[in-house]
Every structure is written in C-alpha cells, then in structure tokens.
Design a protein around this motif. Structure first.
Motif, PDB file in Angstrom:
ATOM      1  N   ASN A   1       0.805  -1.229   0.000  1.00  0.00           N
ATOM      2  CA  ASN A   1       0.000   0.000   0.000  1.00  0.00           C
ATOM      3  C   ASN A   1       0.836   1.276   0.000  1.00  0.00           C
ATOM      4  OD1 ASN A   1      -2.423  -1.349  -0.207  1.00  0.00           O
ATOM      5  ND2 ASN A   1      -2.849  -1.295   1.988  1.00  0.00           N
TER       6      ASN A   1
ATOM      7  N   SER B   1      -3.440  -6.360  -4.029  1.00  0.00           N
ATOM      8  CA  SER B   1      -3.572  -5.975  -2.624  1.00  0.00           C
ATOM      9  C   SER B   1      -5.006  -5.698  -2.205  1.00  0.00           C
ATOM     10  CB  SER B   1      -2.700  -4.743  -2.324  1.00  0.00           C
ATOM     11  OG  SER B   1      -3.037  -3.674  -3.173  1.00  0.00           O
ATOM     12  N   SER B   2      -5.924  -5.587  -3.171  1.00  0.00           N
ATOM     13  CA  SER B   2      -7.335  -5.439  -2.803  1.00  0.00           C
ATOM     14  C   SER B   2      -8.037  -6.792  -2.752  1.00  0.00           C
ATOM     15  CB  SER B   2      -8.054  -4.513  -3.795  1.00  0.00           C
ATOM     16  OG  SER B   2      -8.094  -5.092  -5.085  1.00  0.00           O
TER      17      SER B   2
ATOM     18  N   ILE C   1      -9.335  -0.441  -2.268  1.00  0.00           N
ATOM     19  CA  ILE C   1      -8.494  -0.617  -1.076  1.00  0.00           C
ATOM     20  C   ILE C   1      -9.143   0.057   0.132  1.00  0.00           C
ATOM     21  CG2 ILE C   1      -6.288   0.038  -0.028  1.00  0.00           C
ATOM     22  CD1 ILE C   1      -4.978  -0.377  -2.718  1.00  0.00           C
ATOM     23  N   LYS C   2      -9.655   1.267  -0.065  1.00  0.00           N
ATOM     24  CA  LYS C   2     -10.330   1.976   1.026  1.00  0.00           C
ATOM     25  C   LYS C   2     -11.549   1.203   1.503  1.00  0.00           C
ATOM     26  CE  LYS C   2     -10.972   6.365   0.902  1.00  0.00           C
ATOM     27  NZ  LYS C   2     -11.414   7.710   0.441  1.00  0.00           N
TER      28      LYS C   2
ATOM     29  N   ARG D   1     -12.060  -2.005   1.285  1.00  0.00           N
ATOM     30  CA  ARG D   1     -11.647  -3.218   1.978  1.00  0.00           C
ATOM     31  C   ARG D   1     -11.206  -2.917   3.410  1.00  0.00           C
ATOM     32  NH1 ARG D   1      -6.921  -7.552   0.269  1.00  0.00           N
ATOM     33  NH2 ARG D   1      -7.790  -9.284   1.424  1.00  0.00           N
ATOM     34  N   LYS D   2     -10.531  -1.787   3.596  1.00  0.00           N
ATOM     35  CA  LYS D   2     -10.115  -1.382   4.938  1.00  0.00           C
ATOM     36  C   LYS D   2     -11.324  -1.129   5.831  1.00  0.00           C
ATOM     37  CE  LYS D   2      -5.568   0.653   3.999  1.00  0.00           C
ATOM     38  NZ  LYS D   2      -4.772   1.908   4.006  1.00  0.00           N
ATOM     39  N   LYS D   3     -12.333  -0.479   5.268  1.00  0.00           N
ATOM     40  CA  LYS D   3     -13.549  -0.202   6.029  1.00  0.00           C
ATOM     41  C   LYS D   3     -14.241  -1.488   6.462  1.00  0.00           C
ATOM     42  CE  LYS D   3     -14.721   4.283   3.976  1.00  0.00           C
ATOM     43  NZ  LYS D   3     -15.712   5.026   3.138  1.00  0.00           N
TER      44      LYS D   3
ATOM     45  N   SER E   1     -12.980  -4.316   6.974  1.00  0.00           N
ATOM     46  CA  SER E   1     -12.199  -5.122   7.917  1.00  0.00           C
ATOM     47  C   SER E   1     -12.234  -4.552   9.337  1.00  0.00           C
ATOM     48  CB  SER E   1     -10.752  -5.238   7.434  1.00  0.00           C
ATOM     49  OG  SER E   1     -10.130  -3.970   7.426  1.00  0.00           O
ATOM     50  N   LEU E   2     -12.815  -3.336   9.498  1.00  0.00           N
ATOM     51  CA  LEU E   2     -12.873  -2.721  10.828  1.00  0.00           C
ATOM     52  C   LEU E   2     -13.964  -3.349  11.683  1.00  0.00           C
ATOM     53  CD1 LEU E   2     -12.402   1.048   9.880  1.00  0.00           C
ATOM     54  CD2 LEU E   2     -10.702  -0.530  10.802  1.00  0.00           C
TER      55      LEU E   2
END
Length: 305
Positions: free
Chosen positions: A180, A228-229, A297-298, A300-302, A304-305
């Motif tokens: 990233n 990475s996504s 990517i953003k 996926r981060k959301k 995973s929270l």
C-alpha cells in the motif's frame, strides 16, 4: 525499489486504434518505423526511427501524396519522446493521497540510435525482493520535497547517477503496491554515455533494454496473481536476453508495468500482448483504473474494521 506486483486490471481484447484521442493526444503525424528484421532474428529488437508529419516537396503527385521526411538524428528522437511524455505528465495530481510514498526513476537514454531504459538488479543481500530487476528508487524521506527528489536521491545512492545529470521530463500515473505504498514513476533522460557505479549493498547489476521490447517482446507471459485489494489480476513478465553481458533477465511486476506504460506513451501503438488501457484515451483510462483500485483498497479497509 523492488518490482512488487502492480494492479494491471482485467485483460481486455480491443482492436488497435488508429490514433490516440483526448487525454493523451499526439500533436504530430506518423509515429515510428521499425527496421532491422535481421536484428530481431538474432534476439535483438529493431532500431526505431521517428517520422515527421507528411510534408510536400514540390508539386504533389496525381494522388496528392506528400514525401515522408525522416528525423534520423539522436536529438530528434529525444525531442519527439519528450513531447509525448510531457503531454501525459500528471504532476502532483495524486500526491495528496494519504498513503506512504515512494518513487522510481525511469532513466531513458539512446544507445546506437535506439531509445533504451536503464534497469538494475537488486542485491541478493537485501531482505526485500533480492535478486529482482527494478528501477532505481525507494521510499520517500523527510528531506525529499517531492516524488522527483526521492527518485533522484535513490538513483544517486544506488547507481551513482548525479541528480544534475538527469533531465526530468514528467511524472506518470502512479501505482499502489502490495504494501500500500503510492509508487510514482519519474521519467528522465540521462546521458547516453552514462556509466553506472552500482552500490554493491543495494545493486548487483545494471543493464539497458530497448524500450521497444516492452511492446514487441520476444519472450513474454502474463502471470495471474492476487492484488492488494484481494482480486485476481494479471502481471506482465518479460525475459530479456542481453547479448552484451550474455545474461538473461526476468522483468516483471511493478517494473514491467511501468516499462509497458512508458513504451505505450512514447510509441503510441498497441503492444503485441493484451493490456487493460483504453488506447483511445490512455491517461484518462489509466487514472480511472488507478482511482478505482484506490477506492477498492479503502473499501476493503472499512469492511475489515
């Protein structure tokens, strides 16, 4: 900078367009003529010659044809390439993104009248991507004022290329690597006679490849990988046999991605393999692909929270 796998997107089958349109439009006529079939038979890429727009010399023929005026000089080749690169410069458009920054330098030079790229092989002592082919580059440091500073500093540290000896032309569309990092490619011309002084702690070898090889390769495969996504994508992989050193080099991942894009920008022609860009609107399609990947990517981060 190691050749971490870059997002290449789905491979699309599209007919080769006649010309580029808005977003990265050439301002002058026929592009490139290739010569030297014997060279290709021996494993070398053909020499390239830029051609000028059609110009009339004397009375036109019955069909109104005009004579081609070649530009054989070394400086003409460079100036044509610089023009096309500047048309596709993204500047600092993506510098604001909240990602860790890194840069690579894509050093262009002429060898025997052929436009070439300088590449390095990472030292086998390095922890990350040992022995892999890459461009000079690395992570941004506090003292670097921008992506260009980072690329030039790293090139000096790795191969002894002095910053004042690089004519920086542009920044192309960046890529987000598997860690990233936002990786920005900085394109510059270096002296044709440049002799590298590799730092043995970082670089084990330096070589040049004709830029044409990245659109008309002799040995190419597309390898599947998970980006990475989390999506399955494809990675360019070239094998280049260097006749000067009698060595064979594998060029893949992020390094290959940047080399292919650079070759398309300069040559304005479809590669012999599939690419995901809309060649009628090159920069816009590259930027849209990048921003879609950044959004994924953003998201996926959301999730995973």
């Amino acid at each position: 900078m190691g050749p971490a796998a870059a997002f290449l997107g789905p491979l699309q089958r599209k007919a080769a367009p006649r010309a580029f349109s808005a977003g990265c439009r050439p301002r002058w006529g026929p592009l490139i003529s290739f010569s030297g079939a014997a060279g290709r038979a021996e494993g070398r890429t053909a020499a390239l010659t830029f051609r000028a727009p059609l110009r009339s010399h004397g009375p036109p023929t019955a069909r109104g044809a005009a004579a081609l005026v070649p530009f054989p000089s070394r400086e003409s080749i460079k100036e044509k390439a610089k023009l096309r690169l500047r048309e596709c410069d993204v500047g600092d458009k993506f510098s604001h993104l909240p990602l860790r920054k890194a840069s690579v330098l894509l050093p262009l030079l002429l060898r025997d009248g052929v436009l070439c790229l300088l590449l390095t092989v990472r030292s086998v002592q390095l922890r990350r991507s040992p022995g892999e082919v890459c461009f000079p580059g690395g992570k941004r440091e506090e003292r670097d004022k921008d992506e260009i500073d980072t690329a030039l500093r790293e090139a000096k540290e790795e191969v002894g290329l002095q910053p004042e000896k690089v004519e920086v032309i542009c920044r192309l569309v960046p890529v987000i690597d598997k860690m990233n990092h936002l990786i920005t490619p900085v394109v510059g011309f270096i002296e044709d006679t440049f002799q590298a002084s590799p730092n043995p702690d970082e670089v084990s070898d330096v070589f040049v490849v004709p830029l044409e090889y990245f659109i008309k390769p002799l040995n190419y495969v597309a390898l599947p990988y998970k980006n990475s996504s989390g999506y399955l994508s494809w990675m360019h992989c070239f094998t280049y046999d260097d006749h000067e050193s009698k060595k064979s080099f594998k060029i893949q991942g992020l390094t290959a991605h940047f080399a292919v894009f650079l070759a398309i920008v300069i040559f304005r022609t479809k590669p012999t393999f599939e690419v995901h860009y809309d060649l009628d609107n090159l920069i816009a399609s590259a930027e849209n692909g990048f921003m879609n990947f950044y959004a994924s990517i953003k998201e996926r981060k959301k999730s995973s929270l």
